[in-house]
Design an enzyme around this catalytic site. Structure first.
Site, PDB file in Angstrom:
ATOM      1  N   HIS A 463      21.690 -55.562   0.544  1.00  0.00           N
ATOM      2  CA  HIS A 463      20.529 -55.131   1.327  1.00  0.00           C
ATOM      3  C   HIS A 463      19.241 -55.269   0.515  1.00  0.00           C
ATOM      4  O   HIS A 463      18.372 -54.415   0.561  1.00  0.00           O
ATOM      5  CB  HIS A 463      20.705 -53.671   1.758  1.00  0.00           C
ATOM      6  CG  HIS A 463      21.826 -53.443   2.719  1.00  0.00           C
ATOM      7  ND1 HIS A 463      22.314 -52.176   2.999  1.00  0.00           N
ATOM      8  CD2 HIS A 463      22.560 -54.314   3.462  1.00  0.00           C
ATOM      9  CE1 HIS A 463      23.309 -52.282   3.876  1.00  0.00           C
ATOM     10  NE2 HIS A 463      23.470 -53.558   4.173  1.00  0.00           N
ATOM     11  N   THR A 464      19.088 -56.344  -0.219  1.00  0.00           N
ATOM     12  CA  THR A 464      18.000 -56.455  -1.183  1.00  0.00           C
ATOM     13  C   THR A 464      16.621 -56.493  -0.528  1.00  0.00           C
ATOM     14  O   THR A 464      16.386 -57.238   0.426  1.00  0.00           O
ATOM     15  CB  THR A 464      18.179 -57.701  -2.054  1.00  0.00           C
ATOM     16  OG1 THR A 464      19.493 -57.704  -2.593  1.00  0.00           O
ATOM     17  CG2 THR A 464      17.178 -57.714  -3.198  1.00  0.00           C
TER      18      THR A 464
END
Length: 527
Positions: A463-464
Protein backbone atom coordinates in the site's frame (compact mmCIF):
# COMPACT_ATOMS: atom_id res chain seq x y z
CA UNK A 1 15.90 12.05 -31.78
CA UNK A 2 12.50 13.66 -31.42
CA UNK A 3 9.62 11.34 -32.22
CA UNK A 4 6.58 13.09 -33.66
CA UNK A 5 3.21 11.90 -34.88
CA UNK A 6 0.35 13.49 -36.72
CA UNK A 7 -0.66 15.45 -33.64
CA UNK A 8 1.59 16.78 -30.92
CA UNK A 9 0.08 15.92 -27.53
CA UNK A 10 -0.98 18.62 -25.11
CA UNK A 11 -0.24 16.31 -22.20
CA UNK A 12 1.71 13.08 -21.77
CA UNK A 13 0.50 10.78 -19.00
CA UNK A 14 3.09 8.25 -17.84
CA UNK A 15 1.55 5.05 -16.53
CA UNK A 16 -1.87 3.54 -17.32
CA UNK A 17 -2.53 2.24 -13.82
CA UNK A 18 -4.83 3.03 -10.93
CA UNK A 19 -4.51 6.79 -11.43
CA UNK A 20 -3.09 7.21 -14.92
CA UNK A 21 -5.84 5.42 -16.84
CA UNK A 22 -8.37 7.53 -14.95
CA UNK A 23 -6.60 10.84 -15.52
CA UNK A 24 -5.99 10.24 -19.24
CA UNK A 25 -9.60 9.23 -19.78
CA UNK A 26 -11.00 12.25 -17.96
CA UNK A 27 -8.64 14.71 -19.66
CA UNK A 28 -9.57 13.33 -23.07
CA UNK A 29 -13.24 14.14 -22.43
CA UNK A 30 -12.21 17.61 -23.63
CA UNK A 31 -12.00 17.08 -27.42
CA UNK A 32 -9.63 20.04 -27.75
CA UNK A 33 -6.95 18.33 -25.62
CA UNK A 34 -4.60 15.79 -27.22
CA UNK A 35 -3.67 13.16 -24.63
CA UNK A 36 -0.90 10.59 -24.99
CA UNK A 37 -0.89 7.78 -22.43
CA UNK A 38 2.29 5.70 -22.13
CA UNK A 39 2.30 2.32 -20.39
CA UNK A 40 5.53 0.40 -19.69
CA UNK A 41 3.78 -2.95 -20.09
CA UNK A 42 1.31 -4.31 -22.64
CA UNK A 43 -1.81 -2.27 -23.34
CA UNK A 44 -4.46 -4.49 -24.97
CA UNK A 45 -7.03 -2.65 -27.04
CA UNK A 46 -9.86 -5.01 -26.10
CA UNK A 47 -11.04 -7.09 -23.18
CA UNK A 48 -10.68 -10.25 -25.27
CA UNK A 49 -6.93 -9.64 -25.48
CA UNK A 50 -6.43 -9.83 -21.70
CA UNK A 51 -4.99 -13.13 -20.43
CA UNK A 52 -7.74 -14.91 -18.45
CA UNK A 53 -5.63 -15.09 -15.29
CA UNK A 54 -5.49 -11.28 -15.17
CA UNK A 55 -9.28 -11.14 -15.11
CA UNK A 56 -9.85 -13.95 -12.60
CA UNK A 57 -11.15 -12.52 -9.31
CA UNK A 58 -10.21 -15.75 -7.50
CA UNK A 59 -6.54 -15.04 -8.19
CA UNK A 60 -4.01 -12.41 -7.10
CA UNK A 61 -1.55 -12.26 -10.03
CA UNK A 62 0.85 -10.06 -8.08
CA UNK A 63 1.33 -12.87 -5.55
CA UNK A 64 2.63 -15.25 -8.20
CA UNK A 65 6.41 -15.27 -8.77
CA UNK A 66 7.57 -14.65 -12.32
CA UNK A 67 4.39 -13.06 -13.64
CA UNK A 68 5.06 -11.14 -16.85
CA UNK A 69 2.56 -8.45 -15.81
CA UNK A 70 4.56 -7.61 -12.68
CA UNK A 71 7.74 -5.66 -12.04
CA UNK A 72 9.68 -6.53 -8.91
CA UNK A 73 11.50 -3.94 -6.80
CA UNK A 74 14.37 -4.71 -4.45
CA UNK A 75 13.28 -3.83 -0.94
CA UNK A 76 13.99 -4.28 2.75
CA UNK A 77 11.15 -4.65 5.22
CA UNK A 78 13.70 -4.17 8.01
CA UNK A 79 17.45 -3.58 7.73
CA UNK A 80 18.07 -7.33 8.04
CA UNK A 81 15.10 -8.53 5.97
CA UNK A 82 15.31 -8.39 2.15
CA UNK A 83 12.11 -8.50 0.16
CA UNK A 84 10.79 -8.02 -3.37
CA UNK A 85 7.86 -5.66 -3.88
CA UNK A 86 5.51 -6.42 -6.78
CA UNK A 87 3.93 -3.73 -8.93
CA UNK A 88 1.71 -4.07 -11.99
CA UNK A 89 3.25 -3.56 -15.42
CA UNK A 90 0.22 -3.85 -17.67
CA UNK A 91 -2.78 -1.79 -18.72
CA UNK A 92 -4.48 -1.05 -15.40
CA UNK A 93 -1.19 -1.17 -13.47
CA UNK A 94 -1.46 -2.70 -10.03
CA UNK A 95 -5.27 -2.81 -10.30
CA UNK A 96 -4.60 -5.62 -12.79
CA UNK A 97 -2.57 -7.75 -10.39
CA UNK A 98 -3.88 -6.90 -6.90
CA UNK A 99 -6.67 -8.54 -4.96
CA UNK A 100 -9.53 -6.34 -6.15
CA UNK A 101 -10.02 -4.75 -2.69
CA UNK A 102 -11.73 -1.38 -3.26
CA UNK A 103 -12.40 0.31 0.08
CA UNK A 104 -12.51 4.10 0.33
CA UNK A 105 -10.21 6.05 2.60
CA UNK A 106 -11.74 7.35 5.82
CA UNK A 107 -12.86 10.89 6.55
CA UNK A 108 -9.95 11.14 8.99
CA UNK A 109 -7.55 10.42 6.13
CA UNK A 110 -8.93 13.28 4.06
CA UNK A 111 -8.75 15.63 7.04
CA UNK A 112 -5.11 14.68 7.51
CA UNK A 113 -4.20 15.05 3.83
CA UNK A 114 -6.05 18.33 3.47
CA UNK A 115 -4.19 19.74 6.47
CA UNK A 116 -0.84 18.50 5.13
CA UNK A 117 -1.55 19.91 1.67
CA UNK A 118 -2.72 23.23 3.07
CA UNK A 119 -5.64 23.02 0.65
CA UNK A 120 -9.31 22.08 1.16
CA UNK A 121 -9.26 20.31 -2.21
CA UNK A 122 -8.58 17.06 -0.34
CA UNK A 123 -11.27 17.43 2.34
CA UNK A 124 -13.88 14.68 2.45
CA UNK A 125 -16.73 16.99 1.47
CA UNK A 126 -14.78 18.22 -1.57
CA UNK A 127 -13.82 14.74 -2.80
CA UNK A 128 -17.19 13.07 -2.19
CA UNK A 129 -18.58 14.11 -5.61
CA UNK A 130 -15.53 12.48 -7.23
CA UNK A 131 -16.01 9.33 -5.16
CA UNK A 132 -19.56 9.15 -6.47
CA UNK A 133 -18.52 9.91 -10.04
CA UNK A 134 -15.92 7.17 -10.26
CA UNK A 135 -18.19 4.26 -9.30
CA UNK A 136 -21.28 2.28 -10.00
CA UNK A 137 -22.05 0.75 -6.62
CA UNK A 138 -23.98 -2.42 -7.39
CA UNK A 139 -25.01 -2.96 -3.74
CA UNK A 140 -25.67 0.47 -2.24
CA UNK A 141 -25.82 2.78 -5.23
CA UNK A 142 -28.67 5.25 -5.60
CA UNK A 143 -31.94 3.96 -6.97
CA UNK A 144 -32.89 5.04 -10.48
CA UNK A 145 -35.27 7.69 -9.15
CA UNK A 146 -32.95 8.91 -6.38
CA UNK A 147 -30.71 11.93 -6.65
CA UNK A 148 -27.06 10.84 -6.55
CA UNK A 149 -26.30 13.74 -4.19
CA UNK A 150 -28.61 12.13 -1.63
CA UNK A 151 -26.45 8.99 -1.51
CA UNK A 152 -22.80 8.57 -0.50
CA UNK A 153 -22.47 6.26 -3.49
CA UNK A 154 -22.52 6.61 -7.25
CA UNK A 155 -24.57 4.76 -9.79
CA UNK A 156 -23.16 5.89 -13.15
CA UNK A 157 -19.36 5.78 -12.85
CA UNK A 158 -16.78 3.62 -14.66
CA UNK A 159 -15.68 1.44 -11.72
CA UNK A 160 -18.14 -1.26 -10.63
CA UNK A 161 -18.19 -1.93 -6.89
CA UNK A 162 -19.53 -5.21 -5.56
CA UNK A 163 -19.17 -6.46 -2.00
CA UNK A 164 -18.06 -9.99 -1.26
CA UNK A 165 -20.78 -12.46 -0.42
CA UNK A 166 -20.50 -14.03 3.02
CA UNK A 167 -22.06 -17.36 2.08
CA UNK A 168 -18.86 -19.42 2.13
CA UNK A 169 -18.75 -21.36 5.43
CA UNK A 170 -15.51 -19.68 6.51
CA UNK A 171 -16.86 -16.19 5.74
CA UNK A 172 -20.12 -16.90 7.55
CA UNK A 173 -18.16 -18.18 10.56
CA UNK A 174 -16.01 -15.03 10.55
CA UNK A 175 -19.14 -12.88 10.65
CA UNK A 176 -20.62 -14.85 13.54
CA UNK A 177 -17.31 -14.84 15.43
CA UNK A 178 -16.99 -11.06 15.10
CA UNK A 179 -20.50 -10.68 16.52
CA UNK A 180 -19.72 -13.11 19.35
CA UNK A 181 -16.69 -11.00 20.29
CA UNK A 182 -18.72 -7.80 20.34
CA UNK A 183 -17.48 -6.11 17.16
CA UNK A 184 -20.09 -3.91 15.47
CA UNK A 185 -21.59 -4.79 12.11
CA UNK A 186 -20.30 -2.64 9.24
CA UNK A 187 -22.27 -3.69 6.17
CA UNK A 188 -20.98 -0.82 4.02
CA UNK A 189 -17.28 -0.14 4.39
CA UNK A 190 -17.48 2.65 1.82
CA UNK A 191 -19.74 4.70 4.08
CA UNK A 192 -18.17 6.62 6.96
CA UNK A 193 -19.69 4.60 9.79
CA UNK A 194 -17.91 3.17 12.85
CA UNK A 195 -15.51 0.37 11.95
CA UNK A 196 -16.32 -3.28 12.49
CA UNK A 197 -16.97 -6.44 10.51
CA UNK A 198 -18.38 -6.46 7.00
CA UNK A 199 -18.03 -7.67 3.43
CA UNK A 200 -15.21 -6.26 1.34
CA UNK A 201 -16.04 -3.78 -1.44
CA UNK A 202 -14.28 -4.97 -4.60
CA UNK A 203 -13.90 -3.93 -8.23
CA UNK A 204 -14.93 -7.42 -9.28
CA UNK A 205 -18.20 -8.58 -10.81
CA UNK A 206 -19.29 -12.19 -11.40
CA UNK A 207 -15.78 -13.47 -10.79
CA UNK A 208 -14.07 -10.94 -13.10
CA UNK A 209 -11.64 -8.24 -12.02
CA UNK A 210 -12.43 -4.88 -13.65
CA UNK A 211 -9.20 -2.90 -13.57
CA UNK A 212 -8.93 0.81 -14.32
CA UNK A 213 -7.71 0.21 -17.85
CA UNK A 214 -10.81 -1.80 -18.65
CA UNK A 215 -13.17 0.54 -16.81
CA UNK A 216 -11.82 3.86 -18.09
CA UNK A 217 -10.12 3.14 -21.42
CA UNK A 218 -11.87 0.26 -23.17
CA UNK A 219 -15.31 1.87 -23.18
CA UNK A 220 -16.30 5.20 -24.70
CA UNK A 221 -12.77 6.57 -24.34
CA UNK A 222 -11.45 4.03 -26.86
CA UNK A 223 -13.22 5.85 -29.68
CA UNK A 224 -11.86 9.31 -28.88
CA UNK A 225 -9.50 10.50 -31.63
CA UNK A 226 -7.71 12.80 -29.16
CA UNK A 227 -6.62 9.92 -26.87
CA UNK A 228 -3.66 7.75 -27.86
CA UNK A 229 -2.64 4.81 -25.68
CA UNK A 230 0.78 3.24 -26.29
CA UNK A 231 1.82 0.04 -24.57
CA UNK A 232 5.36 -1.31 -24.13
CA UNK A 233 6.66 2.26 -23.84
CA UNK A 234 8.87 2.40 -20.77
CA UNK A 235 9.70 5.99 -19.90
CA UNK A 236 13.34 6.44 -18.92
CA UNK A 237 13.27 10.04 -17.71
CA UNK A 238 11.65 13.45 -18.03
CA UNK A 239 13.41 16.12 -20.05
CA UNK A 240 13.73 19.50 -18.33
CA UNK A 241 14.84 22.73 -19.96
CA UNK A 242 15.24 26.02 -18.07
CA UNK A 243 12.92 24.98 -15.27
CA UNK A 244 10.22 23.48 -17.48
CA UNK A 245 9.44 19.85 -18.25
CA UNK A 246 9.41 19.50 -22.04
CA UNK A 247 8.95 15.80 -22.70
CA UNK A 248 9.90 12.25 -21.81
CA UNK A 249 12.61 9.88 -22.96
CA UNK A 250 11.49 6.39 -23.92
CA UNK A 251 13.57 3.40 -24.92
CA UNK A 252 12.73 2.20 -28.41
CA UNK A 253 14.59 -0.35 -30.53
CA UNK A 254 17.67 0.13 -28.37
CA UNK A 255 17.76 3.89 -28.93
CA UNK A 256 16.32 6.68 -26.81
CA UNK A 257 13.48 8.67 -28.30
CA UNK A 258 12.03 11.91 -26.99
CA UNK A 259 8.31 12.61 -26.97
CA UNK A 260 7.49 16.25 -26.32
CA UNK A 261 4.47 17.95 -24.75
CA UNK A 262 3.86 21.14 -22.77
CA UNK A 263 2.66 19.13 -19.76
CA UNK A 264 3.86 15.83 -18.30
CA UNK A 265 2.01 13.91 -15.58
CA UNK A 266 3.70 11.00 -13.84
CA UNK A 267 1.21 8.32 -12.78
CA UNK A 268 3.68 5.44 -12.63
CA UNK A 269 3.01 4.57 -9.00
CA UNK A 270 4.58 5.24 -5.62
CA UNK A 271 7.76 3.33 -6.49
CA UNK A 272 8.23 4.18 -10.17
CA UNK A 273 7.26 7.88 -10.07
CA UNK A 274 9.94 8.93 -7.54
CA UNK A 275 12.44 6.75 -9.39
CA UNK A 276 11.62 8.55 -12.65
CA UNK A 277 12.03 11.91 -10.94
CA UNK A 278 15.43 10.82 -9.62
CA UNK A 279 16.52 9.57 -13.06
CA UNK A 280 15.49 12.98 -14.41
CA UNK A 281 17.75 14.76 -11.91
CA UNK A 282 14.85 15.80 -9.68
CA UNK A 283 15.37 14.88 -6.05
CA UNK A 284 17.97 15.13 -3.27
CA UNK A 285 21.05 16.44 -5.10
CA UNK A 286 23.68 14.73 -2.93
CA UNK A 287 21.99 11.32 -3.17
CA UNK A 288 21.59 11.70 -6.92
CA UNK A 289 25.27 12.54 -7.30
CA UNK A 290 26.20 9.32 -5.49
CA UNK A 291 24.11 7.44 -8.06
CA UNK A 292 25.90 9.21 -10.93
CA UNK A 293 22.98 11.50 -11.76
CA UNK A 294 23.45 15.22 -12.29
CA UNK A 295 20.86 17.18 -10.32
CA UNK A 296 18.57 19.33 -12.43
CA UNK A 297 16.36 20.39 -9.54
CA UNK A 298 17.24 19.79 -5.89
CA UNK A 299 14.06 18.50 -4.25
CA UNK A 300 14.95 16.57 -1.08
CA UNK A 301 11.44 15.27 -0.35
CA UNK A 302 11.38 12.95 -3.39
CA UNK A 303 11.88 9.46 -1.98
CA UNK A 304 12.84 10.73 1.47
CA UNK A 305 10.12 8.68 3.18
CA UNK A 306 7.33 6.28 2.43
CA UNK A 307 4.17 5.12 4.13
CA UNK A 308 2.86 1.56 3.93
CA UNK A 309 1.19 -1.12 6.03
CA UNK A 310 3.08 -4.06 7.59
CA UNK A 311 1.25 -7.35 7.34
CA UNK A 312 1.48 -10.88 8.70
CA UNK A 313 -0.31 -14.00 7.44
CA UNK A 314 -2.09 -15.91 10.22
CA UNK A 315 -3.16 -19.38 9.07
CA UNK A 316 -5.75 -21.73 10.49
CA UNK A 317 -6.64 -25.37 9.85
CA UNK A 318 -10.13 -26.13 8.50
CA UNK A 319 -12.08 -28.74 10.44
CA UNK A 320 -13.25 -30.36 7.20
CA UNK A 321 -12.56 -29.91 3.47
CA UNK A 322 -14.04 -26.71 2.05
CA UNK A 323 -15.18 -25.94 -1.46
CA UNK A 324 -13.39 -23.26 -3.44
CA UNK A 325 -15.01 -19.81 -3.14
CA UNK A 326 -17.04 -18.27 -5.90
CA UNK A 327 -16.89 -14.69 -7.10
CA UNK A 328 -13.85 -13.51 -5.12
CA UNK A 329 -10.95 -14.91 -3.13
CA UNK A 330 -11.85 -12.44 -0.38
CA UNK A 331 -14.22 -13.14 2.50
CA UNK A 332 -14.96 -10.59 5.20
CA UNK A 333 -12.89 -7.86 6.81
CA UNK A 334 -12.70 -6.67 10.39
CA UNK A 335 -11.45 -3.18 11.23
CA UNK A 336 -10.72 -2.34 14.83
CA UNK A 337 -8.85 0.21 16.85
CA UNK A 338 -5.41 -0.45 18.33
CA UNK A 339 -4.88 0.46 21.96
CA UNK A 340 -3.77 3.99 20.98
CA UNK A 341 -5.11 4.12 17.46
CA UNK A 342 -7.58 6.08 15.42
CA UNK A 343 -11.29 5.68 16.17
CA UNK A 344 -11.78 4.88 12.46
CA UNK A 345 -9.92 1.62 13.04
CA UNK A 346 -6.19 1.25 12.33
CA UNK A 347 -5.96 -2.55 12.47
CA UNK A 348 -7.31 -4.80 9.74
CA UNK A 349 -8.05 -8.52 9.69
CA UNK A 350 -8.72 -9.50 6.08
CA UNK A 351 -9.94 -12.98 5.18
CA UNK A 352 -8.67 -15.11 2.31
CA UNK A 353 -10.90 -17.94 1.15
CA UNK A 354 -8.05 -19.28 -1.00
CA UNK A 355 -5.04 -20.86 0.76
CA UNK A 356 -1.72 -19.05 0.50
CA UNK A 357 -0.46 -22.05 -1.45
CA UNK A 358 -3.21 -21.31 -3.97
CA UNK A 359 -2.58 -17.56 -4.18
CA UNK A 360 1.06 -18.14 -5.17
CA UNK A 361 0.21 -20.83 -7.74
CA UNK A 362 -3.08 -19.58 -9.12
CA UNK A 363 -5.15 -22.48 -7.76
CA UNK A 364 -8.46 -21.60 -6.09
CA UNK A 365 -8.42 -24.79 -4.03
CA UNK A 366 -5.53 -26.70 -2.43
CA UNK A 367 -6.75 -29.79 -0.57
CA UNK A 368 -5.40 -30.04 2.95
CA UNK A 369 -3.85 -26.56 2.97
CA UNK A 370 -4.63 -24.09 5.77
CA UNK A 371 -6.63 -20.96 5.08
CA UNK A 372 -5.44 -17.51 6.03
CA UNK A 373 -6.16 -14.13 7.52
CA UNK A 374 -4.02 -11.09 6.70
CA UNK A 375 -3.37 -9.09 9.87
CA UNK A 376 -2.24 -5.53 9.07
CA UNK A 377 -1.36 -2.38 10.98
CA UNK A 378 -2.75 0.59 9.06
CA UNK A 379 -1.87 3.37 11.48
CA UNK A 380 -0.92 6.42 9.37
CA UNK A 381 2.82 6.97 9.66
CA UNK A 382 5.92 7.39 7.52
CA UNK A 383 8.97 5.16 7.66
CA UNK A 384 11.80 4.16 5.38
CA UNK A 385 12.28 5.69 1.96
CA UNK A 386 13.32 5.08 -1.64
CA UNK A 387 16.87 5.56 -2.91
CA UNK A 388 18.02 5.45 -6.53
CA UNK A 389 21.33 3.62 -6.74
CA UNK A 390 22.20 3.92 -10.45
CA UNK A 391 21.66 6.18 -13.42
CA UNK A 392 20.63 3.08 -15.38
CA UNK A 393 16.80 3.04 -15.56
CA UNK A 394 16.82 -0.75 -15.65
CA UNK A 395 18.38 -0.89 -12.17
CA UNK A 396 15.47 -0.58 -9.73
CA UNK A 397 15.70 1.72 -6.71
CA UNK A 398 16.22 0.33 -3.23
CA UNK A 399 13.06 0.53 -1.17
CA UNK A 400 13.28 0.59 2.64
CA UNK A 401 9.97 0.05 4.43
CA UNK A 402 11.39 0.62 7.91
CA UNK A 403 8.84 -1.66 9.55
CA UNK A 404 8.65 -2.45 13.28
CA UNK A 405 11.25 0.15 14.14
CA UNK A 406 9.60 1.33 17.38
CA UNK A 407 8.02 -0.27 20.39
CA UNK A 408 4.64 1.13 19.33
CA UNK A 409 5.01 -0.45 15.88
CA UNK A 410 5.69 -3.85 17.42
CA UNK A 411 2.87 -3.52 19.94
CA UNK A 412 0.30 -2.70 17.27
CA UNK A 413 1.42 -5.64 15.17
CA UNK A 414 1.04 -7.93 18.17
CA UNK A 415 -2.44 -6.53 18.75
CA UNK A 416 -3.41 -7.26 15.15
CA UNK A 417 -2.15 -10.85 15.38
CA UNK A 418 -3.81 -11.43 18.75
CA UNK A 419 -7.12 -10.04 17.48
CA UNK A 420 -6.90 -12.50 14.59
CA UNK A 421 -6.09 -15.37 16.92
CA UNK A 422 -9.07 -14.42 19.07
CA UNK A 423 -11.34 -14.77 16.04
CA UNK A 424 -9.95 -18.24 15.32
CA UNK A 425 -10.33 -19.25 18.98
CA UNK A 426 -13.96 -18.13 19.22
CA UNK A 427 -16.75 -20.64 19.65
CA UNK A 428 -18.41 -19.53 16.41
CA UNK A 429 -15.27 -19.96 14.33
CA UNK A 430 -14.63 -23.32 15.94
CA UNK A 431 -17.48 -24.66 13.83
CA UNK A 432 -15.15 -24.57 10.81
CA UNK A 433 -11.66 -24.48 12.36
CA UNK A 434 -9.45 -26.85 14.30
CA UNK A 435 -7.34 -23.90 15.41
CA UNK A 436 -4.30 -21.87 14.46
CA UNK A 437 -1.62 -23.36 12.23
CA UNK A 438 1.99 -22.47 12.86
CA UNK A 439 1.95 -21.18 16.42
CA UNK A 440 0.47 -21.87 19.81
CA UNK A 441 -0.88 -20.23 22.95
CA UNK A 442 2.61 -19.86 24.48
CA UNK A 443 3.77 -17.84 21.46
CA UNK A 444 0.69 -15.63 21.67
CA UNK A 445 1.09 -15.01 25.39
CA UNK A 446 4.70 -13.80 25.41
CA UNK A 447 5.53 -10.45 23.76
CA UNK A 448 9.12 -11.31 22.89
CA UNK A 449 8.26 -14.70 21.45
CA UNK A 450 5.42 -13.23 19.42
CA UNK A 451 7.68 -10.43 18.18
CA UNK A 452 10.14 -13.06 16.92
CA UNK A 453 7.31 -15.00 15.23
CA UNK A 454 6.13 -11.81 13.50
CA UNK A 455 9.64 -10.89 12.33
CA UNK A 456 10.07 -14.27 10.66
CA UNK A 457 6.80 -13.90 8.74
CA UNK A 458 6.68 -10.16 8.15
CA UNK A 459 5.33 -8.93 4.84
CA UNK A 460 3.72 -5.82 3.41
CA UNK A 461 0.21 -5.02 2.26
CA UNK A 462 1.71 -3.31 -0.85
CA UNK A 463 0.00 0.00 0.00
CA UNK A 464 2.92 2.34 -0.67
CA UNK A 465 2.30 6.10 -0.50
CA UNK A 466 4.21 9.22 0.49
CA UNK A 467 7.29 9.03 -1.74
CA UNK A 468 6.45 12.33 -3.52
CA UNK A 469 4.37 13.98 -0.79
CA UNK A 470 2.08 16.94 -1.34
CA UNK A 471 2.21 20.06 0.77
CA UNK A 472 3.20 23.73 0.65
CA UNK A 473 6.53 24.53 -0.96
CA UNK A 474 9.43 24.45 1.46
CA UNK A 475 7.57 22.32 4.00
CA UNK A 476 9.20 18.95 3.34
CA UNK A 477 6.96 18.27 0.37
CA UNK A 478 7.53 17.69 -3.34
CA UNK A 479 4.23 18.68 -5.00
CA UNK A 480 1.28 20.92 -4.26
CA UNK A 481 -2.32 19.80 -3.78
CA UNK A 482 -2.84 19.70 -7.56
CA UNK A 483 0.20 17.47 -8.05
CA UNK A 484 2.42 20.22 -9.51
CA UNK A 485 6.10 19.63 -8.76
CA UNK A 486 7.48 22.47 -6.64
CA UNK A 487 9.90 24.70 -8.50
CA UNK A 488 9.22 23.34 -11.99
CA UNK A 489 6.67 24.15 -14.67
CA UNK A 490 4.76 21.62 -16.74
CA UNK A 491 5.34 18.62 -14.48
CA UNK A 492 2.88 16.90 -12.14
CA UNK A 493 2.63 13.68 -10.20
CA UNK A 494 -0.77 12.04 -9.80
CA UNK A 495 -0.70 8.71 -8.00
CA UNK A 496 -0.52 7.46 -4.41
CA UNK A 497 3.02 8.78 -4.05
CA UNK A 498 1.53 12.24 -3.40
CA UNK A 499 -0.40 11.12 -0.30
CA UNK A 500 1.73 12.18 2.69
CA UNK A 501 0.65 9.06 4.58
CA UNK A 502 -1.12 5.89 3.53
CA UNK A 503 -4.87 5.79 4.22
CA UNK A 504 -6.45 3.77 7.01
CA UNK A 505 -7.65 1.35 4.33
CA UNK A 506 -5.93 -0.06 1.26
CA UNK A 507 -5.34 2.70 -1.34
CA UNK A 508 -6.66 1.20 -4.60
CA UNK A 509 -9.91 3.19 -4.53
CA UNK A 510 -7.95 6.28 -3.49
CA UNK A 511 -5.59 5.86 -6.47
CA UNK A 512 -8.61 6.11 -8.75
CA UNK A 513 -9.81 9.14 -6.80
CA UNK A 514 -6.42 10.83 -7.29
CA UNK A 515 -6.77 10.50 -11.05
CA UNK A 516 -10.22 12.05 -10.85
CA UNK A 517 -9.22 14.93 -8.57
CA UNK A 518 -6.06 15.92 -10.46
CA UNK A 519 -7.87 15.69 -13.81
CA UNK A 520 -10.57 17.95 -12.39
CA UNK A 521 -7.96 20.45 -11.21
CA UNK A 522 -6.25 20.48 -14.62
CA UNK A 523 -9.51 21.01 -16.48
CA UNK A 524 -10.49 23.88 -14.18
CA UNK A 525 -7.12 25.56 -14.76
CA UNK A 526 -7.65 25.40 -18.51
CA UNK A 527 -11.25 26.54 -18.24
Amino acid sequence: MVESGDRRPDVIVVGAGGSGAVLASRLSEDPAREVLLLEAGPAPASLAAFPPELLDALAVPGARPGRAAVRMYAARLRPDMPYEAARGRYLGGSTTVNGGYFIRARREDFDRWSAAAGDPLWSYDRVLPYLRALETDLDHGPAADQEIAASPHGGRGPMPVRRTGLLHPAAAAFRTAASELGYPDEPDKNDQRPPGFGPVPTNTVDGRRINTGIAYLLGAAAARPNLTVMGDRAVRSVTVRRGRATGVVIGRAGRPAVLEAPEIVLCAGALASPHLLHLSGIGPADDLARAGIAAVHDLPAVGAALSDHPQVVVEWAPRRPMAAPSGSWLGGALHLRSSDGNAAGDLEVLQSLVPMAGLVTGAASVPGAPLAFFASVQTPRTTGGLRTVSDDPDVPPLVDYGYLGTGDDRRRMREAVRATAEIVASKAFGAVSEGLAGFDADTLADDRTLDAWIRERLGTAQHTCGTVPMGPAGAGSAVDAQGRVHGLTGLRVADTSILPTAPLRGPAATAVLIGEVIAGAMRREDG
